[in-house]
Design an enzyme around this catalytic site. Structure first.
Site, short mmCIF file in Angstrom:
data_model
loop_
_atom_site.label_atom_id
_atom_site.label_comp_id
_atom_site.label_asym_id
_atom_site.label_seq_id
_atom_site.Cartn_x
_atom_site.Cartn_y
_atom_site.Cartn_z
N GLY A 224 0.83 -1.20 0.00
CA GLY A 224 0.00 0.00 0.00
C GLY A 224 0.86 1.25 0.00
N SER A 225 0.27 2.34 0.40
CA SER A 225 0.96 3.62 0.41
C SER A 225 1.89 3.71 1.62
CB SER A 225 -0.05 4.77 0.46
OG SER A 225 -0.71 4.79 1.72
N THR A 228 -0.21 4.46 4.74
CA THR A 228 -0.89 3.27 5.26
C THR A 228 0.10 2.34 5.95
OG1 THR A 228 -2.58 3.41 3.53
CG2 THR A 228 -2.30 1.29 4.62
N GLY A 229 1.28 2.19 5.37
CA GLY A 229 2.29 1.34 5.97
C GLY A 229 2.73 1.81 7.34
N GLU A 246 5.41 -3.43 1.59
CA GLU A 246 5.83 -2.99 0.26
C GLU A 246 5.03 -1.74 -0.04
OE1 GLU A 246 5.45 -1.88 -3.28
OE2 GLU A 246 4.50 -3.81 -3.72
#
Length: 477
Positions: A224-225, A228-229, A246
């Protein structure tokens, strides 16, 4: 046993189809109209999935790895028999042209079939008359995969195969923007996998944090972004979950002055605009040597004009819409910023007003400033800047001047020169004269804020296990 791909989308928990009283419309990005309804998982659904996985874990982890590999390979055969249905569903929910959708489903099949090459056997590192030491790879337990909307089936496979082949049980949460293919995969997988080994829960924005905080989940693998990570990692810290992340990239391509402009143009186009530019490892900045800058720019523009943008169900269209309205509005900001700052549009830039669907024109920005928004940030859409360079030290410095480092590429007929530049680029994957090629035996992960850990290969498998040293002293007591 056949399943329906046109209706009745359900959660999969403990091998069973489970409905939810709360649902969400899924929008076709080419029409902006809802075409299906997806269930929204509740906290109780998550609790049921964790409990089912916990019950299945002892038997699944004790199943010989060869049997687990066989089941995953058989699941690949089962998906292959439904390839066209999966591809059509992807076209509708993601906006992928038919050919690209079929390629993604084919990739899912290939990844599942490749499970037969994945294993972490015990390793004996000491074996003497006095003592024996064995390194064992023990499943983590109940794990979770959180997947994005741009490649929902491919990126699920990247997590599912290593998780299950190493003996874990898995809960998959697809993006709320594109849950349908994953839901159908979860339903289909129950024809092969034991109950509880794989659950699939679609939901809203609350489901991810519930998973991240759940004490019964040992690991999260998320694509994800960056934002978000960071949130997932912070939530996972409360229970010291393992994480593989990732995240985003601002991938630089470095084009040297010995290339053939017409030969390289299709490769640069596909590296930038495949899947409407919605690829984590798409080229986001193309640095072209000043000796060939105009020739490469013009060849790229000329090639781009031959590519049709439109309804992904029409096989003549190679580029579809942006996948969802939120991303559509984000990408439009880059168009507006370039326009307001007077940057030169080599192609595109003008939006078609009042057109149905989240369509944006293929757009190429001609040598904007290095500190411009379009160069410094990741648009994740069909727009790319071209930039001039003339000194290798300078272009390497500019390519590396970012807090991201997912991938990069170098393009040249001088392979020694290309490799010298590639080794200096700060990215997890650096391609030379190709782009966006991945393999289950090739580690994939990001430098800097582009990720934590790697996927694929034995290095990726290690992230799904605890490492145990088992020692035996042969002296009798």
């Amino acid at each position: 046993m056949a399943i329906s791909f046109v209706d009745n989308f359900v959660l999969t928990i403990d091998g069973k189809k489970v409905a939810s009283s709360e649902t969400k419309d899924v929008i076709n990005p080419a029409t902006e109209e809802p075409f299906a309804v997806a269930p929204i998982a509740t906290p109780q659904h998550l609790e049921d999935a964790v409990n089912a996985a916990s019950r299945a874990l002892p038997s699944w982890s004790a199943t010989p790895v060869e049997k687990r590999q066989e089941m995953l390979s058989n699941l690949g055969d089962l998906v292959a028999r439904h390839l066209q249905q999966f591809a059509e569903l992807l076209s509708k929910e993601v906006g992928k042209p038919k050919a690209a959708a079929g390629k993604e489903v084919g990739g899912l099949v290939a990844w599942l079939k490749a499970a037969v090459s994945h294993s972490l056997p015990d390793e004996t590192i000491v074996d003497t008359p006095q003592r024996k030491v064995v390194v064992r790879y023990v499943p983590l337990g109940v794990c979770a995969a959180i997947t994005p909307w741009n490649f929902p089936l491919t990126l699920m496979a990247w997590k599912l195969v290593p998780a299950l082949v190493t003996g874990n049980c898995l809960i998959v949460k697809p993006s709320p923007f594109a849950p349908l293919g994953t839901l159908k995969f979860g339903e289909l997988a129950q024809q092969v996998l034991p109950p509880g080994v794989l659950s699939v829960l679609s939901g809203n924005d609350e489901l991810g944090p519930w998973i991240s905080k759940h004490p019964g989940i040992a690991k999260i693998s998320l694509t994800g972004s960056v934002g978000t990570g960071k949130k997932a990692m912070a939530s996972a810290a409360s229970t010291l979950k393992r994480v593989t992340l990732e995240l985003g990239g601002n991938d630089a391509a470095v084009v040297l002055d010995d290339v053939d402009p017409k030969a390289i143009a299709p490769k640069l186009f596909r590296g930038s605009f495949m899947n409407t530019g919605q690829v984590c490892v798409a080229m986001k900045r193309i640095y072209i040597h000043e000796n060939v800058y105009e020739a490469v720019r013009d060849a790229l523009v000329e090639y781009a004009k031959t590519v049709k943008v439109g309804d992904p169900l029409d096989p003549s269209n190679e580029v579809g819409p942006v996948q969802n309205q939120m991303q559509f509005e984000k990408v439009k900001i880059f168009f507006d910023d370039c326009d307001q700052n007077g940057y030169k549009f080599a192609l595109g830039g003008k939006l078609v007003e009042h057109r149905k669907g989240y369509f944006l024109p293929i757009t190429i920005i001609d040598n904007p400033p290095e500190l411009s928004k379009i160069v410094q940030e990741e648009p994740f859409g069909p727009i790319v800047p071209l930039l001039r360079w003339n000194e290798e030290d300078d272009v390497v410095k500019r390519a590396n001047d970012t807090n991201l480092g997912l991938a990069a590429s170098v393009w040249s007929n001088d392979l020694d020169r290309a490799q010298n530049i590639a080794r200096r680029l700060e990215a997890g994957t650096v391609w030379i004269n190709e782009v966006q090629t991945t393999h289950w035996d090739q580690p994939f992960g990001g430098f800097k804020q582009s990720g934590v850990g790697v996927e694929h290969s034995k290095h990726g498998l290690y992230s799904w296990v605890n490492i145990q040293s088992l020692t035996l002293n042969r002296a009798l007591l």
